[in-house]
Design a protein around this motif. Structure first.
Motif, PDB file in Angstrom:
ATOM      1  N   HIS A 121       0.522  -0.956   0.018  1.00 31.58           N
ATOM      2  CA  HIS A 121       0.065   0.158   0.152  1.00 31.58           C
ATOM      3  C   HIS A 121       1.191   1.463  -0.077  1.00 31.58           C
ATOM      4  O   HIS A 121       1.873   1.048   0.707  1.00 31.58           O
ATOM      5  N   ILE A 122       0.521   2.500  -0.750  1.00 34.22           N
ATOM      6  CA  ILE A 122       1.081   4.051  -0.629  1.00 34.22           C
ATOM      7  C   ILE A 122       1.288   4.481   0.514  1.00 34.22           C
ATOM      8  O   ILE A 122       0.426   4.459   1.038  1.00 34.22           O
ATOM      9  N   ALA A 123       2.452   3.816   1.512  1.00 39.70           N
ATOM     10  CA  ALA A 123       2.001   4.552   2.862  1.00 39.70           C
ATOM     11  C   ALA A 123       2.755   6.573   2.881  1.00 39.70           C
ATOM     12  O   ALA A 123       2.834   6.602   3.870  1.00 39.70           O
ATOM     13  N   ILE A 124       2.179   7.133   1.689  1.00 36.12           N
ATOM     14  CA  ILE A 124       2.364   8.785   1.618  1.00 36.12           C
ATOM     15  C   ILE A 124       0.531   8.847   2.497  1.00 36.12           C
ATOM     16  O   ILE A 124      -0.395   8.447   1.977  1.00 36.12           O
ATOM     17  N   PRO A 125       0.930   9.864   3.809  1.00 37.76           N
ATOM     18  CA  PRO A 125      -0.718  10.533   4.298  1.00 37.76           C
ATOM     19  C   PRO A 125      -1.610  10.962   3.587  1.00 37.76           C
ATOM     20  O   PRO A 125      -1.314  11.755   2.609  1.00 37.76           O
ATOM     21  N   GLY A 126      -2.746  10.423   2.668  1.00 38.24           N
ATOM     22  CA  GLY A 126      -2.838  10.447   2.554  1.00 38.24           C
ATOM     23  C   GLY A 126      -3.570  10.368   1.111  1.00 38.24           C
ATOM     24  O   GLY A 126      -4.593  11.004   0.520  1.00 38.24           O
ATOM     25  N   PHE A 127      -2.714   9.712   1.143  1.00 35.58           N
ATOM     26  CA  PHE A 127      -2.850   9.777  -0.529  1.00 35.58           C
ATOM     27  C   PHE A 127      -4.241   8.526  -0.800  1.00 35.58           C
ATOM     28  O   PHE A 127      -4.306   9.030  -2.493  1.00 35.58           O
ATOM     29  N   TYR A 128      -5.222   7.805  -0.032  1.00 35.92           N
ATOM     30  CA  TYR A 128      -6.031   7.427  -0.434  1.00 35.92           C
ATOM     31  C   TYR A 128      -7.378   7.275  -0.135  1.00 35.92           C
ATOM     32  O   TYR A 128      -8.398   7.325  -0.517  1.00 35.92           O
ATOM     33  N   LYS A 129      -7.196   8.960   0.303  1.00 35.62           N
ATOM     34  CA  LYS A 129      -8.079   9.653   0.714  1.00 35.62           C
ATOM     35  C   LYS A 129      -9.273   9.977  -0.677  1.00 35.62           C
ATOM     36  O   LYS A 129     -10.979   9.273  -0.221  1.00 35.62           O
ATOM     37  N   LYS A 130      -8.963  10.202  -1.799  1.00 39.59           N
ATOM     38  CA  LYS A 130     -10.972  10.072  -2.867  1.00 39.59           C
ATOM     39  C   LYS A 130     -10.183   9.443  -3.160  1.00 39.59           C
ATOM     40  O   LYS A 130     -11.411   8.852  -5.032  1.00 39.59           O
ATOM     41  N   VAL A 131      -9.896   8.247  -3.247  1.00 38.73           N
ATOM     42  CA  VAL A 131      -9.942   6.503  -4.364  1.00 38.73           C
ATOM     43  C   VAL A 131     -11.466   6.326  -4.031  1.00 38.73           C
ATOM     44  O   VAL A 131     -11.430   5.703  -3.054  1.00 38.73           O
ATOM     45  N   ARG A 132     -11.973   6.178  -4.622  1.00 40.79           N
ATOM     46  CA  ARG A 132     -12.795   5.330  -4.629  1.00 40.79           C
ATOM     47  C   ARG A 132     -12.705   3.864  -4.754  1.00 40.79           C
ATOM     48  O   ARG A 132     -12.104   3.176  -4.676  1.00 40.79           O
ATOM     49  N   ALA A 133     -13.811   3.405  -3.633  1.00 38.77           N
ATOM     50  CA  ALA A 133     -14.346   2.092  -3.983  1.00 38.77           C
ATOM     51  C   ALA A 133     -14.829   1.624  -4.801  1.00 38.77           C
ATOM     52  O   ALA A 133     -16.501   2.160  -4.739  1.00 38.77           O
ATOM     53  N   TRP A 134     -15.076   0.876  -5.421  1.00 40.76           N
ATOM     54  CA  TRP A 134     -15.700   0.629  -6.867  1.00 40.76           C
ATOM     55  C   TRP A 134     -16.711  -0.538  -6.218  1.00 40.76           C
ATOM     56  O   TRP A 134     -16.740  -1.364  -4.942  1.00 40.76           O
ATOM     57  N   ASP A 135     -17.756  -0.346  -6.626  1.00 37.62           N
ATOM     58  CA  ASP A 135     -19.113  -1.090  -7.027  1.00 37.62           C
ATOM     59  C   ASP A 135     -18.517  -2.801  -6.682  1.00 37.62           C
ATOM     60  O   ASP A 135     -17.810  -2.716  -7.883  1.00 37.62           O
ATOM     61  N   PRO A 136     -19.533  -3.522  -6.130  1.00 32.16           N
ATOM     62  CA  PRO A 136     -18.213  -5.444  -5.863  1.00 32.16           C
ATOM     63  C   PRO A 136     -19.203  -5.982  -7.284  1.00 32.16           C
ATOM     64  O   PRO A 136     -18.345  -6.266  -7.949  1.00 32.16           O
ATOM     65  N   LYS A 137     -20.049  -5.773  -8.164  1.00 30.01           N
ATOM     66  CA  LYS A 137     -20.319  -5.616  -8.913  1.00 30.01           C
ATOM     67  C   LYS A 137     -19.274  -5.626 -10.390  1.00 30.01           C
ATOM     68  O   LYS A 137     -19.209  -6.583 -11.058  1.00 30.01           O
ATOM     69  N   ILE A 138     -19.071  -4.338 -10.542  1.00 29.52           N
ATOM     70  CA  ILE A 138     -17.872  -3.697 -11.348  1.00 29.52           C
ATOM     71  C   ILE A 138     -16.061  -4.497 -10.842  1.00 29.52           C
ATOM     72  O   ILE A 138     -16.317  -5.512 -11.624  1.00 29.52           O
ATOM     73  N   ARG A 139     -16.523  -4.802  -9.979  1.00 27.15           N
ATOM     74  CA  ARG A 139     -15.469  -6.239  -9.632  1.00 27.15           C
ATOM     75  C   ARG A 139     -15.486  -7.070 -10.090  1.00 27.15           C
ATOM     76  O   ARG A 139     -14.699  -7.800 -10.207  1.00 27.15           O
ATOM     77  N   LYS A 140     -16.396  -8.016 -10.098  1.00 30.32           N
ATOM     78  CA  LYS A 140     -16.835  -9.011  -9.698  1.00 30.32           C
ATOM     79  C   LYS A 140     -16.941  -9.171 -11.532  1.00 30.32           C
ATOM     80  O   LYS A 140     -16.124 -10.305 -12.224  1.00 30.32           O
ATOM     81  N   GLN A 141     -17.226  -7.906 -12.018  1.00 26.88           N
ATOM     82  CA  GLN A 141     -17.570  -8.122 -14.096  1.00 26.88           C
ATOM     83  C   GLN A 141     -15.604  -8.062 -13.906  1.00 26.88           C
ATOM     84  O   GLN A 141     -15.412  -8.644 -14.974  1.00 26.88           O
ATOM     85  N   MET A 142     -15.237  -7.530 -13.935  1.00 26.99           N
ATOM     86  CA  MET A 142     -13.828  -7.510 -14.094  1.00 26.99           C
ATOM     87  C   MET A 142     -12.606  -8.790 -13.830  1.00 26.99           C
ATOM     88  O   MET A 142     -12.227  -9.121 -14.185  1.00 26.99           O
ATOM     89  N   ARG A 143     -13.555  -9.189 -12.983  1.00 25.49           N
ATOM     90  CA  ARG A 143     -12.648 -10.916 -12.156  1.00 25.49           C
ATOM     91  C   ARG A 143     -13.438 -11.725 -13.416  1.00 25.49           C
ATOM     92  O   ARG A 143     -12.732 -12.835 -13.852  1.00 25.49           O
ATOM     93  N   SER A 144     -14.383 -11.981 -13.665  1.00 27.17           N
ATOM     94  CA  SER A 144     -14.669 -12.106 -15.285  1.00 27.17           C
ATOM     95  C   SER A 144     -14.003 -12.422 -16.177  1.00 27.17           C
ATOM     96  O   SER A 144     -14.406 -13.320 -17.065  1.00 27.17           O
ATOM     97  N   LEU A 145     -12.993 -11.799 -16.580  1.00 29.06           N
ATOM     98  CA  LEU A 145     -13.112 -11.547 -17.728  1.00 29.06           C
ATOM     99  C   LEU A 145     -11.364 -11.938 -18.136  1.00 29.06           C
ATOM    100  O   LEU A 145     -11.065 -12.781 -16.850  1.00 29.06           O
ATOM    101  N   PRO A 146     -11.228 -12.576 -19.465  1.00 32.35           N
ATOM    102  CA  PRO A 146     -10.251 -13.796 -19.693  1.00 32.35           C
ATOM    103  C   PRO A 146      -8.935 -13.154 -19.446  1.00 32.35           C
ATOM    104  O   PRO A 146      -8.503 -13.032 -20.272  1.00 32.35           O
ATOM    105  N   PHE A 147      -8.299 -13.290 -18.273  1.00 32.81           N
ATOM    106  CA  PHE A 147      -7.138 -12.921 -17.685  1.00 32.81           C
ATOM    107  C   PHE A 147      -6.162 -13.877 -16.861  1.00 32.81           C
ATOM    108  O   PHE A 147      -7.488 -13.746 -16.011  1.00 32.81           O
TER     109      PHE A 147
END
Lengths: 370, 370
Positions: free
Chosen positions: A261-287
């Motif tokens: 994880h990036i240890a620069i304080p505040g770095f993740y403050k605005k990083v989006r938590a993606w919808d589990p559905k989208i993460r699931k879709q990503m996992r279904s890709l042929p990769f």
């Protein structure tokens, strides 16, 4: 995967084995395949290297080629001068009430050097294994050509388009699109559209039509650590005078924690938590991680714990060293205590992260740990 | 500090204001000062750059100059060929029963480049502010010349020396003395001596006669971290493919703890605990951190907690980065994820530390933290 779906990177035949193209359009494309093939080769032969001023005439010629190509199919186009290379804009607005789609592309290409690494000449398109090899074939002449030919198929076969279309093709993408923002600001009316289609990114997999919804952004830094006023002898001064290269290594080592994880304080403050559905879709890709490992020649992957490789590459920000230099780097040994050490560091940013804000956090962190 | 004591680095007059040179020797040196001065200049004018083969004739000429210089004062000398540049040995063994002192020096010099940084031509000795400036004036022609002239003063004035003397002057010190060990092994009888005097190190302070009892040794390493088989785009691969430059920074950051002690396990095992008396003597020397800071242009010193600066420089080992290179280091930004990262690292070693053993410890440590 069908046979035709293999023809992907710069292919002369578009991958349409699995998709449903209406019969009339399909027939037009098949009937005109040799001519279309020749036109693409003609476009690829123009060495429109935007970075090199001795290619300015070629770059201009590529703009004219695009304009003529649009005019010919019934999308009247114009060349607009800028402070740098010109922008070509074609307009077809004969579908009143229908939405307007803006298609973006660029006719300029990267320099072809180092030339000795090319198997075939960069500006002489060559087919090997059903793929076309030429500078610009996939970045971005192939794609913009594909869009123009799709418009041609519609207009030639049906005499109309289902939407209004604006095609903008610029000539400075490879050198930072320096004059594009001003052009867009000036030409708001000309470019007015409901949707923008950009085909200037990587394909996920051969034969798999994909829509890229976002790309990571960038905050780029150079960190310079200045030590003594000149290089010193490490035997005479080492151990008492702080070594800038060692100090810089210690700074860089604080950028991540042990889980990646990036240890620069505040770095993740605005990083989006993606919808589990989208993460699931990503996992279904042929990769597969194995394919990426083979492609890059590494024996293991790394990065942030708790995320899949595609998540690490697509929806998570990064902090990487892009270059580092200090002291003596030639052959053999030189017992120098370097006067300075430099690292180029960049952060890939994801939606909602602001480069200016990241710069502040980075500066504060470096000041604290230095 | 007396006026004459200022004439130190390569000075034409030796610093003798505070020391007691017997009157007869002092008179000889004063009477012959212009001639001695000219001889030194003659020696300094020979561009005996051992590293450059196009200077081989000059290097040979310097060896001949030393031989002639010894012969002339009554210390018969001979030029011994080696696989590289020759060794000159002069012998005077006419003090039966007295001990034998071997005096070592070298007639070769470092390349003078970069030439544009010289205020006066490197091989045209020039006096400024009572100091002689010439390539080799303090490394090591000035010193070996001083010893020869001291022998001359004794022999010319008193016809004898109080001890037996062997003078060995080699021509490969600046390129690693590659052929010296074999020569010494072969010529044990010729070189047999009770004490060795080497004047090829720094003077502690102007006008302060000093004896250097040991120098730190060296273990030199190159650490290469290989990542992907080629440089990658940091946007397309960053975050999942391990960055070798970042990995190397993390390795380097483990070399010291927060108090500046070297954190490689076992590193200090053989480091001597010096006699408190010697440490006290060191603290009594005319030395100030401020002077060192001014000399090197730094605003603070660093290194191991619990030791004075001179202790850090003289009796404590170190671990330093001498050079580092990875990725893109040119102007501007390039979003590359480097394929590899390299650091040159060296440890200065103190008496009883064995370079081969340190190499083992270093390898084991890097393997563990990598």
């Amino acid at each position: 995967m069908t046979k035709s779906s293999k023809a992907v990177r710069g292919a002369s035949k578009t991958a349409r084995g699995n998709t449903t193209i209406p019969a009339d359009l399909e027939r037009f494309l098949s009937d005109n395949d040799p001519r279309i093939h020749n036109e693409l080769f003609e476009f690829l032969r123009i060495p429109s290297v935007s970075a090199k001023s001795d290619h300015n005439a070629d770059t201009r010629r590529a703009a004219e080629w695009v304009k003529a190509s649009l005019d010919k199919i019934g999308v009247p186009a114009k060349i607009y001068p800028t402070a740098g290379h010109p922008v070509v804009v074609g307009e077809w607005r004969n579908a009143p009430g229908a939405p307007t789609v803006l298609i973006y592309g660029h006719y300029d290409v990267q320099p072809a050097e180092p030339l000795e690494l090319w198997t075939s000449p960069p500006f002489e398109p060559t087919v090997r294994d059903r793929k076309i090899f030429a500078r610009g074939s996939v970045d971005d002449k192939g794609q913009i050509f594909l869009h123009i030919k799709a418009l041609e198929a519609h207009l030639a076969t049906r005499g109309t388009l289902p939407v209004n279309v604006v095609v903008i093709v610029e000539g400075e993408e490879e050198i930072g699109s320096e004059n594009l923002a001003a052009f867009v600001a000036e030409q708001k009316k000309l470019l007015k559209a409901d949707a923008v289609v950009i085909s200037d990114s990587a394909m996920f997999a051969p034969g798999l039509p994909s829509i890229l919804s976002s790309l990571r952004g960038l905050a780029y830094f150079e960190i310079n650590v200045q030590g003594p006023k000149g290089d010193l002898h490490s035997g005479s001064y080492g151990g008492a005078v702080v070594n800038p290269a060692m100090a810089l290594a210690r700074i860089l080592a604080t950028f991540h924690d042990k889980d990646g994880h990036i240890a620069i304080p505040g770095f993740y403050k605005k990083v989006r938590a993606w919808d589990p559905k989208i993460r699931k879709q990503m996992r279904s890709l042929p990769f597969s991680d194995k394919t990426l490992m083979k492609e890059t020649g590494v024996s293991a992957l790394g990065g942030e714990k708790g995320y899949t490789t595609l998540e690490k590459l697509w929806i998570r920000p990064t902090c990487e060293v892009n270059g580092q230099l200090s002291g003596y780097t030639g052959e053999g040994a030189k017992t120098v205590l370097p006067a300075k050490a430099m690292a180029k560091v960049s952060c890939r940013l994801v939606p909602d992260q602001d480069p200016a804000e990241i710069e502040k956090l980075m500066k504060a962190h470096v000041a604290k740990v230095a």
